[in-house]
Design a protein around this motif. Structure first.
Motif, short mmCIF file in Angstrom:
data_model
loop_
_atom_site.label_atom_id
_atom_site.label_comp_id
_atom_site.label_asym_id
_atom_site.label_seq_id
_atom_site.Cartn_x
_atom_site.Cartn_y
_atom_site.Cartn_z
N THR A 42 0.85 -1.38 -0.02
CA THR A 42 -0.04 -0.11 -0.17
C THR A 42 0.86 1.33 -0.08
N GLN A 68 -2.83 1.17 -4.10
CA GLN A 68 -2.70 -0.35 -3.73
C GLN A 68 -1.99 -0.92 -4.76
N ARG A 83 -1.09 -6.03 1.94
CA ARG A 83 -1.52 -4.71 2.18
C ARG A 83 -0.24 -4.47 3.13
N ASN A 107 -6.29 0.66 7.10
CA ASN A 107 -5.81 0.56 5.61
C ASN A 107 -7.40 0.58 4.67
N TYR A 151 -7.60 -0.27 1.80
CA TYR A 151 -7.96 -1.57 0.82
C TYR A 151 -8.02 -2.70 1.82
#
Length: 268
Positions: free
Chosen positions: A95, A153, A158, A177, A179
């Motif tokens: 990320t 991303q 991640r 995060n 994502y």
């Protein structure tokens, strides 16, 4: 600004100040490892750029990721229409956070227009102070600069690089995060000004889908005493969070100095 207006003065402010907002964006925030990609700067609203950003105004650009630290040069930008594009190559899987800051610029507004602008940005403390001093009807000269970020991303893994500070005067730091999120989850941020939590600050949140739906625009929220703010991801796609922090200026030619912050990301 994108708050709904019902009077001529608010329409005038829309056209005057819409080019005042800056976003760092991408068509998709999901990239592949070691691939050539682009981000771009929208100087206007979230959906329309009014003009390009000249290279002399761009300062402290950077893209950070896992074992990745890219500082763009002027050769990494190009303009197309009213949009400024930034070319780069991704690195390792993870990320990433990207950011651009701008040199200061200035705007002058009548007292009436300035008050309306403050009201729509939730800058109630400035409004109250001007009333107390009896200067609400006076022309206001504002010095402003913009500090914008995007979280994206690269492939599947991640990493925590999304929360790496970029050392801008004002910035949203994600507390989770984006994502890792799905529709229905909670996204949280901490807002920092000069490295310290900025509490009781109005922020505006929206998504592309919300802006496209009639009657749904930005949601205005207040940060907590710790500078934190949270909201529900109620639809997928591109999201942003934005704010303006304004103080009286210590410079002779300006009444106020403001720092603008935006951050964009995507949720599948």
């Amino acid at each position: 600004m994108r708050r709904t207006s019902t009077t001529l003065i608010l329409l005038t402010l829309f056209f005057l100040l819409s080019s005042h907002e800056l976003f760092l964006k991408s068509d998709s925030y999901f990239f592949e490892e070691n691939s050539l990609e682009e981000l771009y700067l929208f100087n206007g609203t979230f959906d329309k750029s009014e003009n390009v950003i000249t290279r002399d105004r761009i300062i402290n650009p950077k893209i950070l990721g896992p074992n990745y630290n890219f500082v763009p040069s002027s050769d990494d930008y190009y303009d197309k229409g009213e949009i400024t594009f930034l070319k780069f190559k991704t690195g390792n899987i993870g990320t990433y956070v990207a950011g651009v800051s701008t040199k200061s610029n200035a705007i002058e507004l009548s007292g009436e227009d300035f008050t309306t602008y403050l009201e729509h940005e939730g800058l109630t403390e400035v409004i109250s102070d001007r009333k107390t001093k009896g200067i609400s009807n006076q022309v206001a000269n504002e010095k402003y600069s913009k500090h914008v970020k995007a979280i994206f991303q690269v492939d599947e893994r991640r990493t925590d690089n999304f929360s790496t500070p970029l050392d801008y005067p004002i910035a949203f730091i994600p507390l989770n995060n984006p994502y890792n999120l799905s529709v229905g989850d909670i996204m949280s941020f901490k807002l920092l000004y000069l490295g310290e939590p900025l509490g009781n600050q109005t922020v505006h949140v929206s998504s592309r889908k919300n802006l496209e739906e009639k009657g749904k625009e930005e949601t205005s929220l207040r940060t907590s005493k710790k500078g934190e703010v949270s909201f529900t991801i109620d639809n997928g796609g591109h999201w942003y969070i934005a704010t303006i922090h304004m103080l009286e200026s210590k410079e002779e030619n300006f009444d106020y100095e403001s720092n603008w912050a935006t951050l964009t990301f995507e949720v599948k």
